[in-house]
Motif scaffolding. Structure first.
Motif, PDB file in Angstrom:
ATOM      1  N   THR A 137       4.881  -6.671   9.699  1.00  0.00           N
ATOM      2  CA  THR A 137       4.562  -5.843   8.538  1.00  0.00           C
ATOM      3  C   THR A 137       3.171  -5.211   8.691  1.00  0.00           C
ATOM      4  O   THR A 137       2.185  -5.938   8.845  1.00  0.00           O
ATOM      5  CB  THR A 137       4.584  -6.713   7.271  1.00  0.00           C
ATOM      6  OG1 THR A 137       5.785  -7.478   7.277  1.00  0.00           O
ATOM      7  CG2 THR A 137       4.522  -5.871   6.028  1.00  0.00           C
ATOM      8  N   PRO A 138       3.071  -3.870   8.658  1.00  0.00           N
ATOM      9  CA  PRO A 138       1.778  -3.222   8.908  1.00  0.00           C
ATOM     10  C   PRO A 138       0.632  -3.705   8.026  1.00  0.00           C
ATOM     11  O   PRO A 138      -0.474  -3.914   8.537  1.00  0.00           O
ATOM     12  CB  PRO A 138       2.082  -1.744   8.669  1.00  0.00           C
ATOM     13  CG  PRO A 138       3.524  -1.617   9.000  1.00  0.00           C
ATOM     14  CD  PRO A 138       4.174  -2.881   8.567  1.00  0.00           C
ATOM     15  N   VAL A 139       0.846  -3.901   6.731  1.00  0.00           N
ATOM     16  CA  VAL A 139      -0.296  -4.371   5.919  1.00  0.00           C
ATOM     17  C   VAL A 139      -0.735  -5.757   6.353  1.00  0.00           C
ATOM     18  O   VAL A 139      -1.928  -6.069   6.356  1.00  0.00           O
ATOM     19  CB  VAL A 139      -0.029  -4.414   4.393  1.00  0.00           C
ATOM     20  CG1 VAL A 139      -0.438  -3.126   3.750  1.00  0.00           C
ATOM     21  CG2 VAL A 139       1.344  -4.811   4.040  1.00  0.00           C
ATOM     22  N   PHE A 250      -0.989   4.906   6.759  1.00  0.00           N
ATOM     23  CA  PHE A 250      -1.572   4.565   5.467  1.00  0.00           C
ATOM     24  C   PHE A 250      -1.821   3.063   5.368  1.00  0.00           C
ATOM     25  O   PHE A 250      -2.926   2.622   5.037  1.00  0.00           O
ATOM     26  CB  PHE A 250      -0.623   5.021   4.349  1.00  0.00           C
ATOM     27  CG  PHE A 250      -1.101   4.679   2.962  1.00  0.00           C
ATOM     28  CD1 PHE A 250      -2.040   5.477   2.333  1.00  0.00           C
ATOM     29  CD2 PHE A 250      -0.623   3.557   2.305  1.00  0.00           C
ATOM     30  CE1 PHE A 250      -2.490   5.157   1.066  1.00  0.00           C
ATOM     31  CE2 PHE A 250      -1.075   3.233   1.042  1.00  0.00           C
ATOM     32  CZ  PHE A 250      -2.017   4.040   0.422  1.00  0.00           C
ATOM     33  N   ASP A 251      -0.792   2.284   5.718  1.00  0.00           N
ATOM     34  CA  ASP A 251      -0.814   0.839   5.474  1.00  0.00           C
ATOM     35  C   ASP A 251      -2.020   0.141   6.085  1.00  0.00           C
ATOM     36  O   ASP A 251      -2.739  -0.574   5.390  1.00  0.00           O
ATOM     37  CB  ASP A 251       0.471   0.189   6.006  1.00  0.00           C
ATOM     38  CG  ASP A 251       1.700   0.699   5.286  1.00  0.00           C
ATOM     39  OD1 ASP A 251       1.579   1.704   4.554  1.00  0.00           O
ATOM     40  OD2 ASP A 251       2.771   0.106   5.457  1.00  0.00           O
ATOM     41  N   TYR A 275      -3.416  10.074  -1.501  1.00  0.00           N
ATOM     42  CA  TYR A 275      -3.018   8.918  -2.301  1.00  0.00           C
ATOM     43  C   TYR A 275      -4.078   8.629  -3.373  1.00  0.00           C
ATOM     44  O   TYR A 275      -3.768   8.430  -4.541  1.00  0.00           O
ATOM     45  CB  TYR A 275      -2.807   7.677  -1.429  1.00  0.00           C
ATOM     46  CG  TYR A 275      -2.441   6.478  -2.266  1.00  0.00           C
ATOM     47  CD1 TYR A 275      -1.124   6.213  -2.586  1.00  0.00           C
ATOM     48  CD2 TYR A 275      -3.432   5.643  -2.787  1.00  0.00           C
ATOM     49  CE1 TYR A 275      -0.785   5.153  -3.393  1.00  0.00           C
ATOM     50  CE2 TYR A 275      -3.109   4.572  -3.600  1.00  0.00           C
ATOM     51  CZ  TYR A 275      -1.785   4.329  -3.902  1.00  0.00           C
ATOM     52  OH  TYR A 275      -1.467   3.288  -4.719  1.00  0.00           O
ATOM     53  N   PHE A 279      -3.293   8.595  -7.303  1.00  0.00           N
ATOM     54  CA  PHE A 279      -3.074   7.359  -8.045  1.00  0.00           C
ATOM     55  C   PHE A 279      -4.346   6.599  -8.404  1.00  0.00           C
ATOM     56  O   PHE A 279      -4.295   5.659  -9.185  1.00  0.00           O
ATOM     57  CB  PHE A 279      -2.095   6.469  -7.276  1.00  0.00           C
ATOM     58  CG  PHE A 279      -0.758   7.135  -7.111  1.00  0.00           C
ATOM     59  CD1 PHE A 279       0.063   7.341  -8.209  1.00  0.00           C
ATOM     60  CD2 PHE A 279      -0.340   7.601  -5.878  1.00  0.00           C
ATOM     61  CE1 PHE A 279       1.287   7.983  -8.082  1.00  0.00           C
ATOM     62  CE2 PHE A 279       0.873   8.252  -5.740  1.00  0.00           C
ATOM     63  CZ  PHE A 279       1.688   8.435  -6.848  1.00  0.00           C
TER      64      PHE A 279
ATOM     65  N   ASN B 205       7.886  -2.013   4.131  1.00  0.00           N
ATOM     66  CA  ASN B 205       7.315  -0.869   3.423  1.00  0.00           C
ATOM     67  C   ASN B 205       6.316  -1.301   2.355  1.00  0.00           C
ATOM     68  O   ASN B 205       6.518  -2.251   1.624  1.00  0.00           O
ATOM     69  CB  ASN B 205       8.423  -0.036   2.789  1.00  0.00           C
ATOM     70  CG  ASN B 205       7.869   1.240   2.208  1.00  0.00           C
ATOM     71  OD1 ASN B 205       7.305   1.251   1.130  1.00  0.00           O
ATOM     72  ND2 ASN B 205       7.983   2.323   2.958  1.00  0.00           N
ATOM     73  N   PHE B 206       5.239  -0.530   2.278  1.00  0.00           N
ATOM     74  CA  PHE B 206       4.153  -0.916   1.396  1.00  0.00           C
ATOM     75  C   PHE B 206       3.888   0.115   0.306  1.00  0.00           C
ATOM     76  O   PHE B 206       3.801  -0.210  -0.879  1.00  0.00           O
ATOM     77  CB  PHE B 206       2.898  -1.133   2.243  1.00  0.00           C
ATOM     78  CG  PHE B 206       1.630  -1.296   1.469  1.00  0.00           C
ATOM     79  CD1 PHE B 206       1.473  -2.355   0.582  1.00  0.00           C
ATOM     80  CD2 PHE B 206       0.589  -0.397   1.619  1.00  0.00           C
ATOM     81  CE1 PHE B 206       0.294  -2.513  -0.134  1.00  0.00           C
ATOM     82  CE2 PHE B 206      -0.582  -0.550   0.901  1.00  0.00           C
ATOM     83  CZ  PHE B 206      -0.731  -1.602   0.028  1.00  0.00           C
ATOM     84  N   MET B 207       3.812   1.388   0.703  1.00  0.00           N
ATOM     85  CA  MET B 207       3.298   2.394  -0.216  1.00  0.00           C
ATOM     86  C   MET B 207       4.172   2.613  -1.454  1.00  0.00           C
ATOM     87  O   MET B 207       3.658   2.728  -2.564  1.00  0.00           O
ATOM     88  CB  MET B 207       3.114   3.711   0.518  1.00  0.00           C
ATOM     89  CG  MET B 207       2.252   4.679  -0.258  1.00  0.00           C
ATOM     90  SD  MET B 207       2.601   6.331   0.232  1.00  0.00           S
ATOM     91  CE  MET B 207       1.419   6.548   1.527  1.00  0.00           C
ATOM     92  N   LEU B 210       3.721  -0.197  -3.801  1.00  0.00           N
ATOM     93  CA  LEU B 210       2.363  -0.205  -4.344  1.00  0.00           C
ATOM     94  C   LEU B 210       2.292   0.620  -5.627  1.00  0.00           C
ATOM     95  O   LEU B 210       1.621   0.248  -6.583  1.00  0.00           O
ATOM     96  CB  LEU B 210       1.393   0.360  -3.290  1.00  0.00           C
ATOM     97  CG  LEU B 210      -0.086   0.429  -3.660  1.00  0.00           C
ATOM     98  CD1 LEU B 210      -0.652  -0.959  -3.890  1.00  0.00           C
ATOM     99  CD2 LEU B 210      -0.877   1.132  -2.577  1.00  0.00           C
ATOM    100  N   VAL B 211       3.017   1.740  -5.639  1.00  0.00           N
ATOM    101  CA  VAL B 211       2.971   2.613  -6.804  1.00  0.00           C
ATOM    102  C   VAL B 211       4.059   2.275  -7.820  1.00  0.00           C
ATOM    103  O   VAL B 211       3.830   2.292  -9.021  1.00  0.00           O
ATOM    104  CB  VAL B 211       3.106   4.095  -6.367  1.00  0.00           C
ATOM    105  CG1 VAL B 211       3.214   5.008  -7.570  1.00  0.00           C
ATOM    106  CG2 VAL B 211       1.921   4.492  -5.511  1.00  0.00           C
TER     107      VAL B 211
END
Lengths: 314, 271
Positions: A137-139, A250-251, A275, A279, B205-207, B210-211
């Protein structure tokens, strides 16, 4: 039962008299019936939102999503394109991140793919190991490196210490943060390039290699003049796929530096900037403008690459 | 022709370096998740530490991670199934009728930056009071998985000979019947590949989450951030949390490696 088939059906569908009319209708329209659900899904949730982003980019929408907004024409575009404080640096970082990461990933990926190409004992296990960073997982990967690159307790500085090199600030430094995130991207995604190139290498025929060898070509000559040209289409696909994803990274940036790409926006790429505008600041109008420009940049980059690919094929 | 011994040595050394660089960070992450925060801060205990499961206790009991694991599983599973249901027939049509432009529209979803969809979605769904629900989350994740499914399955259907279906038509099956009874069963390896990849990418998936998620529906990649405070980071808890996210997916990938690789490299060698 195959005796009374085809004659009745105009389109050649082999439907017997026991086939009900609706089933025949479904059969004759299967092309669109099969494709329609996915197409409608994408159209409703992609084409329409994209058009709306385009519209928002021409308004001063901000704050609450229910707030009134006014049409301002191309004002946002003028503002964004003359913004040398956040926008252009973000463009520069996006280009630097993508360019440098791609360069390392392609060169290292090619080298590792060549190392793995010819069969050897334990090859299967090496391939499995290569897969691991790729599926992580990238994050989580970002967090993992955040610990390793921690200036005080991280393994990276400890390891440098063994070689008598002083501690580095890594992610915490204003000028070292972006290169460090590039390193993380290279660590995670070089395996992707390896796998694609390996698939390409395995599909190459042996004959040109043999012919070159008989002609007395050296290993380097064989790579440069035989393997590389034959591998070019695969390499272009790898660059295209990786390039698109690198532009949109992004992550790992969010995981390592948080909002806005760090307190000095050290790793603020276009995606991170857009982003944040959307947000964190609810500046929907301006963020839509940035997104449209970002999207044009991606399409432009893809177009340039595919044009090159067609040229290479000629 | 036998490779020269010098090359063999070089190759072994080079591969060892590659392996260590790729795996050591992951081992380090798992190791840190088994340390107390005191041991993490004591660099002399890099490798000599007494392992503890304390961090995992923290993650699974105090931090509601069981619920977040459930959320992640549900979202990834639902997005994958929905993408297969929509994507497999679509890919079939696109492959058999050579619908290049339609395919391009679906693949656009892979190119577009997620944020540019999130802004309008957020507008619409928050007005419908749907932000924070599973429905929106699953739909958003389908934007990751549907293009994958279509892309992988188009390649797969291209490689299945049409003669098999034609034979079924001669035997009196309709086109749809031939697809259902002949093509689909033969496509199981392709569907497995597409399903596994779509699950992995949705899980990671993160983004979108997240929102679009809230405190009850958030997925694991978002929940990781619970361990990152403004002032300090609970490294032990954080590494246990990252291990909980990544380890299952790596173990799955280990067992279905063949599918993962064929999915990731799908279409790459056609030129």
């Amino acid at each position: 039962m195959a005796t009374i088939t085809t004659s009745k059906t105009a389109r050649g569908a082999a439907t017997g008299p026991e086939t009900p009319g609706w089933a025949r209708w479904v059969d004759n329209h299967r092309k669109w019936l099969f494709a329609a659900p996915a197409m409608i899904f994408v159209a409703v949730l992609l084409v329409f939102p994209l058009a709306w982003t385009g519209y928002l980019s021409l308004t001063d929408a901000e704050g609450s999503v229910r707030a009134e907004s006014e049409f301002v024409g191309f004002q946002n575009y003028l503002d964004v394109l003359s913004d040398t404080d956040r926008f252009w640096p973000a463009v520069g970082r996006t280009a630097a991140f993508t360019g440098v990461a791609l360069l390392f990933e392609v060169v290292l990926g090619m080298a590792i793919a060549l190392l793995l190409w010819r069969p050897f004992k334990g090859q299967k296990w090496v391939r499995v190991a290569i897969l691991m960073p790729l599926v992580a997982t990238p994050v989580a990967v970002g967090m993992m490196w955040r610990l390793i690159f921690d200036p005080n307790i991280g393994l990276a500085n400890q390891a440098l210490g063994w070689f008598g090199i002083g501690p580095q600030p890594w992610l915490a430094g204003q000028h070292t943060a972006l290169p460090t995130t590039i390193f993380i991207d290279v660590w995670q995604w070089t395996p992707m390039v390896v796998l694609i190139l390996l698939a390409g290498l395995t599909s190459l025929s042996e004959e040109p290699q043999e012919a070159a060898r008989i002609d007395g070509a050296s290993t380097w000559q064989r790579f440069r003049h035989v393997t590389l040209p034959l591998l070019m289409p695969t390499l272009t696909v790898a660059i295209l796929l990786r390039g698109i994803d690198a532009l949109k990274t992004f992550d790992i940036l969010y995981a390592t530096k948080g909002r806005g790409g760090g307190s000095f926006h050290e790793v603020e790429t276009l995606n991170v900037y857009a982003y944040g505008l959307s947000f964190d600041y609810n500046e929907y109008g301006v963020s839509s403008t940035v997104l449209i420009l970002f999207f044009l940049l991606i399409i432009g980059a893809m177009w340039a690459l595919t044009a090159r690919r067609k040229e290479a094929k000629r | 022709m036998k490779p020269r011994p010098a090359y063999t040595v070089f190759r072994v050394v080079a591969l060892a370096i590659v392996l260590v660089s790729l795996l050591a960070p992951l081992v380090w992450m798992v190791a840190a998740s088994l340390k107390t925060n005191v041991d993490i801060y004591d660099t002399s205990k890099a490798l000599a530490f007494s392992p503890t499961l304390e961090n995992y206790g923290k993650v699974l009991q105090q931090a509601d991670y069981v619920q977040f694991i459930g959320n992640s599983l549900w979202v990834a599973f639902a997005a994958t199934v929905a993408s297969l249901i929509l994507g497999v027939p679509a890919a079939y049509s696109m492959s058999r009728f050579n619908m290049k432009k339609s395919a391009l529209v679906v693949l656009m979803a892979r190119v577009i930056p997620g944020v540019s969809l999130l802004v309008p979605w957020y507008y619409v769904f928050s007005n419908l009071k749907m932000v924070g629900g599973f429905g929106v989350l699953i739909v958003s994740h389908m934007f990751v998985s549907l293009p994958l499914v279509v892309y992988i399955m188009m390649g797969y259907f291209d490689s299945l000979p049409e003669e098999l279906e034609e034979a079924a038509l001669v035997d009196g099956l309709t086109h749809v019947g031939a697809f259902r009874r002949i093509t689909l069963p033969l496509s199981m390896p392709g569907i497995a590949t597409a399903g596994i990849l779509s699950f992995i990418f949705s899980w990671n998936n993160f983004m979108f989450a997240l929102v679009l998620s809230d405190a009850d529906t958030k997925t694991l990649p978002v929940a990781i951030f619970d361990f990152v405070g403004y002032a300090s980071i609970d490294w032990g808890g954080l590494m246990a949390a990252t291990t909980v996210v990544t380890l299952p997916i790596m173990v799955i990938a280990l067992f279905v490696q063949k599918y993962v690789v064929s999915g990731l490299t799908a279409g790459a060698t056609k030129g």
